[in-house]
Design an enzyme around this catalytic site. Structure first.
Site, PDB file in Angstrom:
ATOM      1  N   HIS A  86      -6.487   1.556   4.107  1.00  0.00           N
ATOM      2  CA  HIS A  86      -5.524   2.583   4.505  1.00  0.00           C
ATOM      3  C   HIS A  86      -4.102   2.018   4.481  1.00  0.00           C
ATOM      4  O   HIS A  86      -3.189   2.619   3.894  1.00  0.00           O
ATOM      5  CB  HIS A  86      -5.879   3.080   5.915  1.00  0.00           C
ATOM      6  N   GLU A  87      -3.925   0.850   5.100  1.00  0.00           N
ATOM      7  CA  GLU A  87      -2.584   0.247   5.146  1.00  0.00           C
ATOM      8  C   GLU A  87      -2.132  -0.211   3.760  1.00  0.00           C
ATOM      9  O   GLU A  87      -0.944  -0.129   3.431  1.00  0.00           O
ATOM     10  CB  GLU A  87      -2.559  -0.912   6.146  1.00  0.00           C
TER      11      GLU A  87
ATOM     12  N   HIS B 195      -0.556   2.678   1.926  1.00  0.00           N
ATOM     13  CA  HIS B 195       0.854   2.821   2.300  1.00  0.00           C
ATOM     14  C   HIS B 195       1.693   1.787   1.543  1.00  0.00           C
ATOM     15  O   HIS B 195       2.745   2.115   0.975  1.00  0.00           O
ATOM     16  CB  HIS B 195       1.048   2.587   3.806  1.00  0.00           C
TER      17      HIS B 195
END
Length: 155
Positions: free
Chosen positions: A67-68, A71
């Site tokens: 998820h990170e 980003h």
């Protein structure tokens, strides 16, 4: 697990699932409470909540890492890196990252019990509060009467 091991893990996941190297720092941040991880826009560092690893294991943390990294890679590519962007949603689904992290088991223990209550002198309406406030600055929301502050008994 140490910060160095986390750094190597994130670099490996980045190469395997994104095909692009992770060239910035990654580390554990024990102060994170309500989130599994955080990507810093200015420094491009990734912070991971170590409590997630202890509570839910490596599989859950790998979802947070993906998820990170979504980003991270989208931001550096100049594409939509926010949760609401279609680019982010597509890439997250493609790599199998988690949309939300699991809540920590002790999250309910951190909420403080009510310590005070305000009582209306006219209609006896009560308002429970966790913090002490000055009742002279407020009025009852029901009848606009004056309020009295009472300290609740500890159990």
């Amino acid at each position: 697990m140490s910060d160095e091991q986390l750094q190597q893990w994130i670099e490996k996941v980045s190469l395997e699932h994104f095909g692009v190297p992770f060239t910035h720092r990654a580390f554990f941040n024990r102060r994170l409470r309500s989130t599994g991880g955080r990507y810093a826009l200015r420094s491009h560092h990734i912070e991971i909540n170590p409590h997630q690893l202890a509570a839910h294991g490596e599989e859950a943390v790998e979802g947070i890492i993906k998820h990170e990294l979504c980003h991270y890679h989208l931001h550096l590519a100049g594409r939509g890196y926010q949760h609401r962007d279609a680019d982010f949603k597509r890439l997250l689904a493609k790599v199998g990252g988690s949309r939300y992290c699991q809540s920590l088991p002790d999250a309910a223990k951190r909420t403080l019990p009510f310590k005070y209550q305000l009582v209306c002198l006219d209609c006896n309406m009560t308002y429970k509060r966790k913090r002490r406030i000055d009742p002279k600055r407020y009025r009852c929301g029901k009848c606009a009467g004056k309020l009295r502050l009472e300290e609740l008994q500890r159990e």
